[in-house]
Scaffold this motif. Structure first.
Motif, PDB file in Angstrom:
ATOM      1  N   GLY A 180     -37.014  12.102   5.847  1.00  0.00           N
ATOM      2  CA  GLY A 180     -35.975  11.829   6.838  1.00  0.00           C
ATOM      3  C   GLY A 180     -36.251  10.531   7.578  1.00  0.00           C
ATOM      4  O   GLY A 180     -36.743  10.534   8.698  1.00  0.00           O
ATOM      5  N   PHE A 181     -35.897   9.418   6.953  1.00  0.00           N
ATOM      6  CA  PHE A 181     -36.207   8.090   7.506  1.00  0.00           C
ATOM      7  C   PHE A 181     -35.368   7.737   8.737  1.00  0.00           C
ATOM      8  O   PHE A 181     -35.640   6.737   9.402  1.00  0.00           O
ATOM      9  N   PHE A 182     -34.339   8.518   9.005  1.00  0.00           N
ATOM     10  CA  PHE A 182     -33.333   8.099   9.978  1.00  0.00           C
ATOM     11  C   PHE A 182     -32.813   9.318  10.724  1.00  0.00           C
ATOM     12  O   PHE A 182     -32.562  10.353  10.124  1.00  0.00           O
ATOM     13  N   PRO A 200     -42.426   4.322   1.047  1.00  0.00           N
ATOM     14  CA  PRO A 200     -42.343   5.785   1.130  1.00  0.00           C
ATOM     15  C   PRO A 200     -42.976   6.326   2.412  1.00  0.00           C
ATOM     16  O   PRO A 200     -44.065   5.907   2.794  1.00  0.00           O
ATOM     17  N   GLY A 201     -42.277   7.231   3.071  1.00  0.00           N
ATOM     18  CA  GLY A 201     -42.811   7.874   4.271  1.00  0.00           C
ATOM     19  C   GLY A 201     -42.904   6.960   5.473  1.00  0.00           C
ATOM     20  O   GLY A 201     -43.618   7.263   6.434  1.00  0.00           O
ATOM     21  N   ASP A 202     -42.194   5.848   5.477  1.00  0.00           N
ATOM     22  CA  ASP A 202     -42.359   4.813   6.495  1.00  0.00           C
ATOM     23  C   ASP A 202     -40.993   4.215   6.837  1.00  0.00           C
ATOM     24  O   ASP A 202     -40.290   3.721   5.961  1.00  0.00           O
ATOM     25  N   ILE A 226     -30.947  15.688   2.902  1.00  0.00           N
ATOM     26  CA  ILE A 226     -31.087  15.967   4.327  1.00  0.00           C
ATOM     27  C   ILE A 226     -32.435  16.637   4.471  1.00  0.00           C
ATOM     28  O   ILE A 226     -32.703  17.644   3.821  1.00  0.00           O
ATOM     29  N   HIS A 227     -33.313  16.041   5.272  1.00  0.00           N
ATOM     30  CA  HIS A 227     -34.658  16.599   5.410  1.00  0.00           C
ATOM     31  C   HIS A 227     -35.222  16.197   6.765  1.00  0.00           C
ATOM     32  O   HIS A 227     -35.137  15.057   7.171  1.00  0.00           O
ATOM     33  N   ILE A 273     -28.264   5.419   2.450  1.00  0.00           N
ATOM     34  CA  ILE A 273     -29.710   5.481   2.238  1.00  0.00           C
ATOM     35  C   ILE A 273     -30.082   6.273   0.983  1.00  0.00           C
ATOM     36  O   ILE A 273     -29.684   7.419   0.818  1.00  0.00           O
ATOM     37  N   ASP A 274     -30.851   5.622   0.128  1.00  0.00           N
ATOM     38  CA  ASP A 274     -31.379   6.257  -1.085  1.00  0.00           C
ATOM     39  C   ASP A 274     -32.656   7.012  -0.681  1.00  0.00           C
ATOM     40  O   ASP A 274     -33.769   6.674  -1.101  1.00  0.00           O
ATOM     41  N   GLY A 275     -32.447   8.018   0.167  1.00  0.00           N
ATOM     42  CA  GLY A 275     -33.553   8.773   0.732  1.00  0.00           C
ATOM     43  C   GLY A 275     -32.977   9.882   1.586  1.00  0.00           C
ATOM     44  O   GLY A 275     -31.823  10.277   1.403  1.00  0.00           O
ATOM     45  N   GLY A 276     -33.767  10.386   2.552  1.00  0.00           N
ATOM     46  CA  GLY A 276     -33.316  11.488   3.379  1.00  0.00           C
ATOM     47  C   GLY A 276     -32.965  11.053   4.787  1.00  0.00           C
ATOM     48  O   GLY A 276     -33.308   9.953   5.228  1.00  0.00           O
ATOM     49  N   VAL A 277     -32.279  11.945   5.492  1.00  0.00           N
ATOM     50  CA  VAL A 277     -31.847  11.675   6.858  1.00  0.00           C
ATOM     51  C   VAL A 277     -31.949  12.994   7.636  1.00  0.00           C
ATOM     52  O   VAL A 277     -31.950  14.073   7.042  1.00  0.00           O
TER      53      VAL A 277
END
Lengths: 227, 227, 227, 227, 227, 227
Positions: free
Chosen positions: A94-96, A64-66, A136-137, A114-118
């Motif tokens: 926003g990992f990417f 997380p956060g990395d 989206i973040h 991605i199971d996360g934000g971009v």
């Protein structure tokens, strides 16, 4: 067991011909051809209208956060690959962004799941680099903790092994195990071959009730028509 | 009581002239004309930008993971109708795609409202078949269990009776009971007739505080200006 | 303490030159320049593709289902301002539509940030009035209860003081405290100046692993490559 | 059409004997006896462990942030009633607390079902006044806008007409239309009469596969056993 | 501007007598005494039934997946304090467990409010260490990135300054600014003094309609009784 | 590839001694012993306070609204097993109740983990049959479509292979791969052995800052103390 701190260099990618064939079909068709399994959750959406991709998975397990592992993964990407990133916990950071996309694109990658934000999504659209994400973040990330690259990951509810085929379009994201790629592509082709005929019948006003001979089973199931 | 296994063939549709008149107004205006009731929940979104529709409801009660009743409903659709699908439990499965849309369109249907998921959205956009749904998901469904057609249903928080008028645009989905269609259309027209004048005043810099004579009631309510 | 029933007329807006400079940067860049703080939650989305804004905050605290304070706030808006609306409780009602937008625009406002719902979004797009909101909903509101204007508010998880700079684009919404606007703008500029060089290197195939000299720290952290 | 500003005084309550009979069964049993319909959404939870109720509905339509109609409804409550509160929009505000509960209890009400929030839950538990709600929140409300009492409402996804029977326990909330109360109670009784026998067989180790003769249909459906 | 990497040692805590007085009232009462502001979102729940606390805030800003600052905060805790932890992004990780609780308790802390996750909840209940959190999750965290201690934070939608009074019980969490603690405590006392009388009247069957003289304003607002 | 319509009869269960050893530790400890992986999502909660279990997984893949495979799975359950049920799509239906629990218990099962809903929870508590689920809902299911038993499944975000060890308590649910059960149990034991000592130090007032020697790394990271 999911292991952290591992990068697997040699992975068995699905056969290129099967990938090419699968790329001709939509996600709904491929998922049906697999027997209605293999889909990620509907929270996974294209970051711009019209985004679609098909390629072989290089998997990434983030913390997380990395986003440190994104850079490690870049080196493992080959032309035709799709990066598939999961996280050890729920995160919409926003990992990417556009710089990593430039690097991934230079490696020949076809996109990111991605199971996360971009973030930097306007730039990603201009670059034509398709991303499917749950958020989206603009939230930035650090580079401090090890995850892994090319281990099996669970991404948005679906198991992804490195080398699996990923097909994504407006309808969602589907994972085809590498060993089944040919069989699924064939089944998708067969399925699609019937669609034109069905569509023509529907256009002509034929009802599904008649085309699929549903009237009898519906009656048996007890359906009653009232006025 | 909600009954399963029922198809009602003869329903009383809202008057065509009222439907036509309602089709000229946006959802926000119609909802205000009804006294601020009748809206579905904001999770109901158009599957493509610019989708909008107005027509009379043919209602469908689905079972989870099962779209059998969609085919049963197709036969009940008449030109000018809108299919309104609810489900006996929360589901985001893709109950509807381009083949069913072809069939519904051939029957003269103007679109679909579904408290569930939909797929083939690129094709639906190309066909110009508007759908308002709470999810886009490729997940396919089976045809095994009876629901009903043309019974009262609760769809995304709103009660819909067969024959009611459905108006949907970018702002959401509103349900106008058939018996009230004329009165609501008239009220919407009256409401809209004031909008141009108000807009002109706002453009000229008049404040709502003055236009609506709010200063006195605000002061009475205790509003204090400080520097 | 948050006080209801208050309108503060004189607020200290961030320096115009700093606002202008900040307007040149994207949200992700500004947020990084602030040390990765200041973002609103990712539920805040532009209501139309391409919406973006930069300006000084006039804050509004709304009551649920009530947009009376929007009209009070209109009078406090000056050219270059951005309205930032919070609510005393979670709500997705459509507190804002095209008439209020016409009024806000006539006052010189550059857009709206609202931790709530908005309606008339097609008209707002035609007007070119950017709004960032957590919901689109036709649900209308009343004018009965006092909130406040130009007090500190928490909007979508971020503290906003009147006069702060708001930057919003496809990646989200960031809040820059007025007193820090110049320093953040300078930091954003410096940050962006490095981006072109990095992008060129990535395009040329240089890996982040090498560009950022990550190989050694990764090894120290225990990263293992396997075949 | 949902009308605001209406209080219906004379409602037809379900027959008392049917209510009494339904009160002996759990929500799951009643819902099955109705053919698997009539449930509210699973977000509706008892505010304390062990809360359960059965009675006839007095319906309330609230406005967001406003509990004025609760007091209007109190006068319409008769011994054996259950207050069922919906809201014109999603809200988790604390519309109800121990003072209103005292009033409702004095009127003979058996509890509250609310598609919203509730507060003073420790006191409510001490009073033994069961509430099923989607949120617990201290947020207070005002008394400024009219809703209605004893009109049909949609509460947590279920249509409730005044006079319907409400059964609620740890498994959720179910609505039995007044006219069907006897029939459903009888069906529930029949259903429950088989449960003891089934339970004894399961306890003795008989498998559902054998008890329900599922082996043949499973084989026909294509189930394959592998080692 | 939120600054990371800062620990403020000297904070002005609310007056001890005011804290003691506030501790006698429930969250709903305190929130009403403040004019219906100051509440955290309803996702904040006690991790065990009956948990309640009142004390002065020591604030903590965490980074996602990282609880380093919890240890830094421990040193700043004084008897009577309540730790209030926010995170720079949404996270449900288990930032806090029984070991940290042992340390916090040894420092005299009265509990924890965390806009995140917590673990070891059975042990925390046995210890009698009250925690209000938005999630329970076993997910562990690392100690790698700086946040801050005793800066203003936004926790579950509420602004918390170090030294503010935190009151939490089954109904939620409320924040009372230090400077207002006495005034709010007095207002809460006054409010509560009326409750007993009201309760007695309600128990005696008096209606709110009569007690609050609502019949006339309801009629003026247009309420219609029908049969 | 996930295959439907399959029941695997012979699975390799984790070693009984390792299972027994793992049963002594809490979920948080086991998850840490695995290197902070293996957890299901925090939506998975015990249906009654105090529920906990440890056993070997018999996996079940359900179809939405259908619990046929529960009966098929019952036959595969052996003493010491835990049923782990996933669904091909998100569902909160009540797939499981007291009759199935009676059957599972008669087979020697220790409980159920289900990424879906459950009902009859009061009876389940009386029976002492622990269930961890994401929802409680009375909604019944049918028996019409094949899923699978004892194939790898993704349950609440975690991959579960048949035979893996499942540990669940108030803090959540963790999956230990069968092959790693001994190693993880040993690591958990070692981890726990340090806890008592740490707890004693914390109780004595020693700070984590000193116990873990964090002051220097915090200073190096740039932490600043201000007054």
């Amino acid at each position: 067991m999911t292991q952290l701190g591992i990068v697997k260099r040699n992975i068995v990618r699905a056969d290129a011909a099967a990938v090419e064939k699968l790329s001709r079909f939509g996600v709904a068709t491929v998922h049906e051809a697999m027997g209605r399994v293999g889909l990620m959750k509907p929270c996974m959406r294209p970051i711009y209208r019209g985004a679609r991709l098909c390629g072989t998975a290089v998997t990434i397990l983030l913390q997380p956060g990395d986003n440190w592992m994104m850079h490690v993964a870049a080196e493992q990407l080959q032309p035709g690959d799709v990066a598939v990133a999961a996280c050890t916990t729920d995160s919409t950071d926003g990992f990417f962004g556009d710089l990593l996309a430039t690097s991934f694109k230079a490696r020949g990658a076809r996109g990111l799941i991605i199971d996360g934000g971009v973030r930097d999504v306007d730039e990603l659209e201009k670059m034509g680099f398709p991303v499917f994400a749950k958020a989206i973040h603009a939230k930035g990330t650090i580079k401090a903790t090890l995850g892994s690259v090319n281990i099996p990951v669970v991404c948005a509810g679906a198991l992804v092994n490195p080398g699996d085929v990923i097909v994504a379009d407006t309808d969602g994201v589907v994972v085809v195990p590498a060993a089944m790629a040919h069989a699924v592509a064939d089944a998708a082709e067969k399925r699609e071959s019937f669609e034109g005929e069905k569509r023509a019948k529907f256009e002509a006003g034929v009802l599904g009730l008649d085309m699929y001979q549903m009237r009898e089973p519906l009656e048996k199931a007890g359906l009653r028509y009232i006025d």
